[in-house]
Enzyme design. Structure first.
Site, PDB file in Angstrom:
ATOM      1  N   LYS A 224       0.815  -1.229   0.000  1.00 47.36           N
ATOM      2  CA  LYS A 224       0.000   0.000   0.000  1.00 47.36           C
ATOM      3  C   LYS A 224       0.840   1.267   0.000  1.00 47.36           C
ATOM      4  O   LYS A 224       2.021   1.274   0.337  1.00 47.36           O
ATOM      5  CB  LYS A 224      -0.976  -0.013   1.187  1.00 47.36           C
ATOM      6  CG  LYS A 224      -2.143  -0.956   0.924  1.00 47.36           C
ATOM      7  CD  LYS A 224      -3.219  -0.905   1.972  1.00 47.36           C
ATOM      8  CE  LYS A 224      -4.325  -1.901   1.589  1.00 47.36           C
ATOM      9  NZ  LYS A 224      -5.365  -2.010   2.632  1.00 47.36           N
ATOM     10  N   ARG A 258      -3.452  -9.931   5.583  1.00 48.58           N
ATOM     11  CA  ARG A 258      -3.831 -10.037   4.164  1.00 48.58           C
ATOM     12  C   ARG A 258      -2.657  -9.569   3.317  1.00 48.58           C
ATOM     13  O   ARG A 258      -2.216  -8.433   3.452  1.00 48.58           O
ATOM     14  CB  ARG A 258      -5.072  -9.173   3.919  1.00 48.58           C
ATOM     15  CG  ARG A 258      -5.632  -9.235   2.521  1.00 48.58           C
ATOM     16  CD  ARG A 258      -6.873  -8.341   2.414  1.00 48.58           C
ATOM     17  NE  ARG A 258      -7.488  -8.387   1.106  1.00 48.58           N
ATOM     18  CZ  ARG A 258      -7.063  -7.697   0.058  1.00 48.58           C
ATOM     19  NH1 ARG A 258      -6.038  -6.878   0.163  1.00 48.58           N
ATOM     20  NH2 ARG A 258      -7.666  -7.809  -1.108  1.00 48.58           N
TER      21      ARG A 258
HETATM   22  C1  PT1 Z   1      -7.824  -4.434   3.514  1.00 49.18           C
HETATM   23  C2  PT1 Z   1      -8.103  -4.488   2.117  1.00 49.18           C
HETATM   24  C3  PT1 Z   1      -9.177  -5.335   1.704  1.00 49.18           C
HETATM   25  N1  PT1 Z   1      -7.402  -3.791   1.190  1.00 49.18           N
HETATM   26  C4  PT1 Z   1      -9.569  -5.951   3.935  1.00 49.18           C
HETATM   27  N2  PT1 Z   1      -9.880  -6.056   2.627  1.00 49.18           N
HETATM   28  C5  PT1 Z   1      -7.752  -3.865  -0.110  1.00 49.18           C
HETATM   29  N3  PT1 Z   1     -10.285  -6.663   4.857  1.00 49.18           N
HETATM   30  C6  PT1 Z   1      -8.805  -4.674  -0.519  1.00 49.18           C
HETATM   31  C7  PT1 Z   1      -3.070   2.199  -1.030  1.00 49.18           C
HETATM   32  O1  PT1 Z   1      -3.079   3.061  -0.139  1.00 49.18           O
HETATM   33  O2  PT1 Z   1      -6.865  -3.691   4.000  1.00 49.18           O
HETATM   34  N4  PT1 Z   1      -8.556  -5.166   4.379  1.00 49.18           N
HETATM   35  N5  PT1 Z   1      -9.500  -5.405   0.387  1.00 49.18           N
HETATM   36  C8  PT1 Z   1      -6.982  -3.036  -1.132  1.00 49.18           C
HETATM   37  N6  PT1 Z   1      -7.273  -1.640  -0.965  1.00 49.18           N
HETATM   38  C9  PT1 Z   1      -6.285  -0.658  -1.032  1.00 49.18           C
HETATM   39  C10 PT1 Z   1      -6.355   0.481  -0.227  1.00 49.18           C
HETATM   40  C11 PT1 Z   1      -5.180  -0.841  -1.848  1.00 49.18           C
HETATM   41  C12 PT1 Z   1      -5.321   1.411  -0.224  1.00 49.18           C
HETATM   42  C13 PT1 Z   1      -4.152   0.090  -1.874  1.00 49.18           C
HETATM   43  C14 PT1 Z   1      -4.211   1.213  -1.045  1.00 49.18           C
HETATM   44  O3  PT1 Z   1      -2.152   2.063  -1.848  1.00 49.18           O
END
Ligand code: PT1
Length: 285
Positions: A224, A258
Site C-alpha cells: 500500500k 492479508r
Molecule cells: C484491507 C483491504 C481489503 N485492502 C480488507 N480487505 C484492499 N479486509 C482490498 C493504497 O493506499 O486492507 N482489508 N481489500 C486493497 N485496498 C487498497 C487500499 C489498496 C489502499 C491500496 C491502497 O495504496
C-alpha cells in the site's frame, strides 16, 4: 467468544498462531497485480501457488477498492469471481473469502462455497446484513471513511483510533442484532481506506486497542501507498516495508494478515510469533 478461532461457514479457522490471507485479484484494474490474474486458469494457478506457500485463506476480489477505483455492477463482479471461486472449491484449496460489498454477490458466493465474506463497507449496503447472516459465512468488518473513488481526497478525523474503534464496535452490534454470532466476526481498521499517512501510522501504533473488542483482527497493508510514502518505493518494491508492518501488527495482536506475498509474510509471522511466545523465558534470566 474466543479471538483464537474464527467460525467459517463449514469449518473453524485456527488462529492460535497468526495466519496469512492471500490476495487474489480478479479485476482488470487491480492496483498491484495489474489484472494479471483475471483469467480463471491463471487465477486458479496463482491461488494454488499461494496455498502451497501456506495461505490459510484465499481472498478473491472482483471489484477493486483501491483509492480512485470505480464501482462495478454485481453482474460483472459475479462473472469475474464465480468461475475462480468454483475452481478453488473444486480443487479443495484453502477456505475462500470473497471481497465484496454487494448482498447479491455475498449470497451467490456462499452458495458456490465461499467460507468468509470480506466487506470493506462493513455490511452497510442495504440488504448486506441479512445476506451475510443468511450466508452462514464468517464476516470481516472493515472501516472505510467515504467511498473508494473519493476516499483519499480529504480524509478527516478528530481522533482516528477512537473513531475507527467506535465504528467497528457499532458494526459488531448491528451484526449481533441481525443474528450473526460474534464467533463469526473479524475486525479490520482498513489501512488506506479514507486515511492519510498519519492516520495509518496512528492506527498501526495503537492497533492493540482493537484486540480489546475480543474478536480476531485482520490487517491489510501489503504494497500500500503508506509504505511508498515512508520508503519512497514504487508498488513492486514494498515487500520489506510490508513485512515490517506485518510483524508490528502481529506483535500488537493481529491474527490475520492479508498479503500478496504469502511465503515471505508467513516467514515474518512465524519469526514474530516465535519471539512473542518466548516472553516467559525472558522473565527468568
Ligand atoms: C484491507 C483491504 C481489503 N485492502 C480488507 N480487505 C484492499 N479486509 C482490498 C493504497 O493506499 O486492507 N482489508 N481489500 C486493497 N485496498 C487498497 C487500499 C489498496 C489502499 C491500496 C491502497 O495504496
Amino acid at each position: 467468544m474466543s479471538s483464537r478461532t474464527l467460525q467459517l461457514r463449514t469449518r473453524t479457522l485456527d488462529l492460535a498462531s497468526p495466519v496469512v490471507m492471500g490476495v487474489l485479484n480478479v479485476t482488470p484494474d487491480s492496483f498491484s497485480d495489474g489484472g494479471r490474474f483475471s483469467m480463471p486458469g491463471a487465477a486458479r494457478a496463482h491461488a494454488l501457488a499461494m496455498a502451497a506457500d501456506g495461505a490459510a485463506i484465499i481472498d478473491i476480489g472482483g471489484e477493486s477498492t483501491r483509492p480512485g477505483a470505480r464501482p462495478v455492477s454485481a453482474e460483472d463482479e459475479l462473472a469475474r469471481v464465480l468461475p475462480v471461486l468454483e475452481a478453488l472449491v473444486a480443487a479443495a484449496a484453502p477456505p475462500v473469502s470473497v471481497d465484496t460489498t454487494k448482498p447479491g454477490v455475498m449470497r451467490a458466493a456462499a452458495a458456490a462455497g465461499a467460507e468468509l465474506i470480506n466487506d470493506v463497507n462493513a455490511l452497510r449496503a442495504p440488504g448486506a446484513l441479512a445476506a451475510a447472516a443468511d450466508s452462514g459465512c464468517a464476516i470481516c468488518l472493515m472501516h472505510m471513511q467515504g467511498k473508494p473513488r473519493t476516499m483519499q481526497a480529504a480524509p478527516h478525523y478528530d481522533d482516528v483510533v477512537g473513531e475507527v474503534y467506535d465504528f467497528l464496535a457499532r458494526r459488531v452490534e448491528a451484526c449481533i442484532a441481525a443474528g450473526i454470532e460474534s464467533s463469526r466476526l473479524a475486525l479490520d481498521p482498513g489501512f488506506g481506506f479514507g486515511k492519510t499517512l498519519d492516520h495509518n501510522l496512528a492506527l498501526m501504533r495503537h492497533l492493540g486497542r482493537f484486540t480489546g473488542l475480543g474478536l480476531p483482527v485482520l490487517v491489510g497493508v501489503s504494497r500500500k501507498s503508506m509504505i511508498g510514502a515512508v520508503t519512497g518505493r514504487p508498488v513492486d518494491q514494498r515487500l520489506a516495508g510490508g513485512l515490517a508492518l506485518a510483524a508490528l501488527a502481529v506483535s500488537a495482536g493481529a491474527a490475520i494478515i492479508r498479503s500478496h506475498d504469502v511465503a515471505a509474510t508467513r516467514d515474518a509471522l512465524a519469526m514474530t510469533a516465535a519471539v512473542l511466545a518466548a516472553d516467559d523465558q525472558g522473565e527468568q534470566g
